[in-house]
Design a protein around this motif. Structure first.
Motif, PDB file in Angstrom:
ATOM      1  N   MET A 164       0.940   9.206  -4.485  1.00 55.58           N
ATOM      2  CA  MET A 164       0.882  10.295  -3.259  1.00 55.58           C
ATOM      3  C   MET A 164       2.200  10.838  -3.038  1.00 55.58           C
ATOM      4  SD  MET A 164       0.308   8.176   0.460  1.00 55.58           S
ATOM      5  CE  MET A 164       1.966   7.535   0.614  1.00 55.58           C
ATOM      6  N   GLN A 165       2.153  11.888  -2.313  1.00 51.30           N
ATOM      7  CA  GLN A 165       3.423  12.754  -1.976  1.00 51.30           C
ATOM      8  C   GLN A 165       3.520  12.400  -0.362  1.00 51.30           C
ATOM      9  OE1 GLN A 165       4.194  16.887  -3.313  1.00 51.30           O
ATOM     10  NE2 GLN A 165       4.966  17.363  -1.151  1.00 51.30           N
ATOM     11  N   GLN A 166       4.572  11.937  -0.180  1.00 52.47           N
ATOM     12  CA  GLN A 166       4.904  11.515   1.421  1.00 52.47           C
ATOM     13  C   GLN A 166       5.336  12.713   1.813  1.00 52.47           C
ATOM     14  OE1 GLN A 166       7.908   8.331   0.366  1.00 52.47           O
ATOM     15  NE2 GLN A 166       6.369   6.816   0.967  1.00 52.47           N
ATOM     16  N   VAL A 167       5.113  12.609   3.429  1.00 55.15           N
ATOM     17  CA  VAL A 167       5.562  13.843   4.021  1.00 55.15           C
ATOM     18  C   VAL A 167       6.933  14.423   3.805  1.00 55.15           C
ATOM     19  CG1 VAL A 167       5.998  14.501   6.530  1.00 55.15           C
ATOM     20  CG2 VAL A 167       4.056  13.187   5.957  1.00 55.15           C
ATOM     21  N   GLU A 168       7.904  13.381   3.493  1.00 57.64           N
ATOM     22  CA  GLU A 168       9.410  13.884   3.521  1.00 57.64           C
ATOM     23  C   GLU A 168       9.639  14.485   1.935  1.00 57.64           C
ATOM     24  OE1 GLU A 168       8.437  10.800   3.933  1.00 57.64           O
ATOM     25  OE2 GLU A 168       8.899  10.372   6.058  1.00 57.64           O
ATOM     26  N   GLY A 169       8.407  14.287   1.068  1.00 60.22           N
ATOM     27  CA  GLY A 169       8.758  14.727  -0.597  1.00 60.22           C
ATOM     28  C   GLY A 169       8.748  13.706  -1.470  1.00 60.22           C
ATOM     29  N   ASP A 170       9.007  12.530  -1.312  1.00 60.68           N
ATOM     30  CA  ASP A 170       9.116  11.780  -2.090  1.00 60.68           C
ATOM     31  C   ASP A 170       7.674  11.432  -2.589  1.00 60.68           C
ATOM     32  OD1 ASP A 170      12.005  11.610  -1.683  1.00 60.68           O
ATOM     33  OD2 ASP A 170      11.572   9.812  -0.338  1.00 60.68           O
ATOM     34  N   VAL A 171       7.464  10.781  -3.986  1.00 64.58           N
ATOM     35  CA  VAL A 171       6.332  10.420  -4.447  1.00 64.58           C
ATOM     36  C   VAL A 171       6.194   9.066  -4.770  1.00 64.58           C
ATOM     37  CG1 VAL A 171       4.920  10.955  -6.383  1.00 64.58           C
ATOM     38  CG2 VAL A 171       6.139  12.899  -5.527  1.00 64.58           C
ATOM     39  N   VAL A 172       5.062   8.458  -4.301  1.00 68.14           N
ATOM     40  CA  VAL A 172       4.921   7.033  -4.535  1.00 68.14           C
ATOM     41  C   VAL A 172       3.830   6.842  -5.759  1.00 68.14           C
ATOM     42  CG1 VAL A 172       3.868   4.975  -3.448  1.00 68.14           C
ATOM     43  CG2 VAL A 172       5.364   6.298  -2.235  1.00 68.14           C
ATOM     44  N   ASN A 173       3.962   5.964  -6.608  1.00 69.13           N
ATOM     45  CA  ASN A 173       3.007   5.663  -7.754  1.00 69.13           C
ATOM     46  C   ASN A 173       2.208   4.377  -7.349  1.00 69.13           C
ATOM     47  OD1 ASN A 173       1.431   4.814 -10.132  1.00 69.13           O
ATOM     48  ND2 ASN A 173       2.485   6.511 -11.255  1.00 69.13           N
ATOM     49  N   PHE A 174       1.000   4.524  -6.985  1.00 66.13           N
ATOM     50  CA  PHE A 174       0.408   3.329  -6.648  1.00 66.13           C
ATOM     51  C   PHE A 174       0.061   2.251  -7.589  1.00 66.13           C
ATOM     52  CE2 PHE A 174      -1.156   6.191  -2.979  1.00 66.13           C
ATOM     53  CZ  PHE A 174      -0.314   5.399  -1.938  1.00 66.13           C
ATOM     54  N   ASP A 175       0.203   2.881  -9.038  1.00 66.99           N
ATOM     55  CA  ASP A 175      -0.128   2.049 -10.220  1.00 66.99           C
ATOM     56  C   ASP A 175       0.997   1.234 -10.608  1.00 66.99           C
ATOM     57  OD1 ASP A 175      -2.836   2.904 -10.724  1.00 66.99           O
ATOM     58  OD2 ASP A 175      -1.881   4.686 -11.671  1.00 66.99           O
ATOM     59  N   SER A 176       2.313   1.640 -10.066  1.00 62.26           N
ATOM     60  CA  SER A 176       3.440   0.834 -10.524  1.00 62.26           C
ATOM     61  C   SER A 176       3.958   0.289  -9.313  1.00 62.26           C
ATOM     62  CB  SER A 176       4.357   1.484 -11.115  1.00 62.26           C
ATOM     63  OG  SER A 176       4.944   2.700 -10.045  1.00 62.26           O
ATOM     64  N   ASP A 177       3.820   0.401  -7.844  1.00 62.40           N
ATOM     65  CA  ASP A 177       4.300   0.113  -6.707  1.00 62.40           C
ATOM     66  C   ASP A 177       3.599  -1.250  -6.407  1.00 62.40           C
ATOM     67  OD1 ASP A 177       5.760  -0.639  -4.544  1.00 62.40           O
ATOM     68  OD2 ASP A 177       5.023   1.009  -3.483  1.00 62.40           O
ATOM     69  N   GLN A 178       4.129  -2.505  -6.464  1.00 65.07           N
ATOM     70  CA  GLN A 178       3.786  -3.541  -6.308  1.00 65.07           C
ATOM     71  C   GLN A 178       3.888  -4.143  -4.637  1.00 65.07           C
ATOM     72  OE1 GLN A 178       2.050  -5.352  -8.836  1.00 65.07           O
ATOM     73  NE2 GLN A 178       2.771  -3.516  -9.881  1.00 65.07           N
ATOM     74  N   ASN A 179       4.541  -3.466  -3.921  1.00 63.64           N
ATOM     75  CA  ASN A 179       4.842  -3.625  -2.709  1.00 63.64           C
ATOM     76  C   ASN A 179       4.199  -2.755  -1.367  1.00 63.64           C
ATOM     77  OD1 ASN A 179       6.111  -6.255  -3.462  1.00 63.64           O
ATOM     78  ND2 ASN A 179       7.792  -4.863  -4.270  1.00 63.64           N
ATOM     79  N   GLN A 180       3.256  -1.896  -2.087  1.00 60.09           N
ATOM     80  CA  GLN A 180       2.968  -0.787  -1.005  1.00 60.09           C
ATOM     81  C   GLN A 180       2.338  -1.208   0.131  1.00 60.09           C
ATOM     82  OE1 GLN A 180       1.826  -1.446  -4.016  1.00 60.09           O
ATOM     83  NE2 GLN A 180      -0.277  -0.689  -4.393  1.00 60.09           N
ATOM     84  N   GLU A 181       1.765  -2.438   0.137  1.00 59.22           N
ATOM     85  CA  GLU A 181       1.116  -2.912   1.380  1.00 59.22           C
ATOM     86  C   GLU A 181       1.964  -3.629   2.181  1.00 59.22           C
ATOM     87  OE1 GLU A 181      -3.056  -4.760   1.017  1.00 59.22           O
ATOM     88  OE2 GLU A 181      -2.732  -4.318  -1.079  1.00 59.22           O
TER      89      GLU A 181
END
Length: 347
Positions: free
Chosen positions: A329-346
């Protein structure tokens, strides 16, 4: 068995648990075109395919009778089962209703549940054909199995997405969890009163989100529209577990990746207002809230334009990418979050 050998359900997660349980399946029937792993099981017959889907709602887990009217409960669980049939481009036909009922419920209360299911049957055109009724010590449990049908050349799976397809979603997201947050807040206020007398909260300002929680609507209108236009999404799924979960299901089933834009998420103003009041991130409502019963689907670009000419209640939120890119997911600020690798997204 020692504690070190005790595996918790949480350690696996819902999808992994189902995968492991289904390893015990020791027989394959020739009529089964698709078993578990999609919104509904697919059974071959002479006329095409039969679709089977079931939903279970447990008191204290999936609903709270403090604030859930019984006829709304009946309508909602029927909607949940029917939505799975629509997610495969099918038509619901009949349902079976199973209930485990405690003594605290009267005959008239059970009638209210069935009144809700019957109202859903009128809207979605299915018939109640039976089921089972048994006793429960303390909590109410309702299970609905929906049977539907779809032509062989019209069925839509999760696994059909192609690279560069647009990722689209109907309606708006996060409204159901926003409604739940309001209902839970009002229940907490009621419980804090010295005398817990009858209490009718003023929910006029939250009518939209509360309705999204209590009386969601399956997207029969969208299915009718794509049939009329002869547009066939390459993949489709209903949004019941939140945006991230459904994106992963489509990406994994199609052996591809997904790239979505946070700024494109369709979120109603009423939902944003609730998140602001709760001092919470409204995008997390969309990403993880669930129970919206919208449809996420993928389409080639030219089909998106054709659909948009006749049906406006959907948005493009991203595109299908290569598998190695993962679900991002590309965040509004431009950073990209990878949900496959991010363990703390919730968090």
């Amino acid at each position: 068995m020692s504690d070190k050998n005790f595996r918790t359900i949480q350690s696996l997660g819902r999808t992994e648990l189902i995968d492991e349980l289904m390893e015990q399946n020791s027989f394959t029937h020739s009529s089964v075109a698709e078993g578990y792993g999609d919104d509904a099981a697919v059974i071959e017959n002479k006329e095409g395919y039969k679709l089977l889907s079931s939903e279970t709602f447990m008191e204290g887990v999936n609903f709270d009778l403090t604030y859930v009217p019984l006829h709304h409960l009946g309508y909602k669980i029927a909607t949940a089962a029917v939505s799975d049939i629509y997610a495969m481009n099918g038509t619901p036909e009949v349902v079976l209703v199973n209930m485990a009922v405690p003594n605290k419920l009267s005959v008239d209360m059970l009638q209210e549940i069935y009144r809700g299911i019957g109202a859903a049957g009128e809207d979605y055109e299915f018939q109640i054909v039976g089921g089972d009724l048994t006793a429960s010590h303390q909590t109410l449990s309702i299970d609905i199995t929906c049977y539907g049908s779809v032509a062989e050349d019209e069925i839509i799976y999760r696994r059909g997405a192609n690279k560069d397809d647009a990722i689209c979603v109907t309606g708006d997201l996060g409204g159901a969890i926003a409604g739940l947050r309001i209902l839970m807040r009002e229940k907490e206020f009621w419980e804090e009163q010295e005398e817990q007398t009858a209490f009718q909260p003023d929910l006029d300002d939250y009518e939209y989100v509360v309705k999204r929680q209590l009386v969601p609507v399956a997207r029969q209108d969208f299915i009718n529209q794509i049939r009329e236009l002869k547009i066939s999404p390459t993949s489709m799924i209903d949004v019941t577990q939140g945006l991230v979960s459904e994106l992963k299901h489509i990406a994994n089933a199609s052996e591809l990746g997904a790239y979505v834009y946070q700024a494109a998420f369709p979120i109603a103003l009423d939902t944003r207002t609730v998140a602001d009041e709760m001092k919470e991130d409204v995008d997390k409502y969309a990403l993880y809230g669930g129970e919206d019963y919208e449809l996420m689907f993928t389409l080639p670009e030219e089909s998106v334009e054709k659909l948009a000419d006749e049906f406006q209640d959907f948005v493009v939120i991203g595109k299908i990418t290569e598998q190695e890119e993962g679900v991002c997911m590309q965040q509004v600020e431009g950073d990209v979050v990878n949900f496959d690798s991010d363990q703390n997204q919730e968090g």
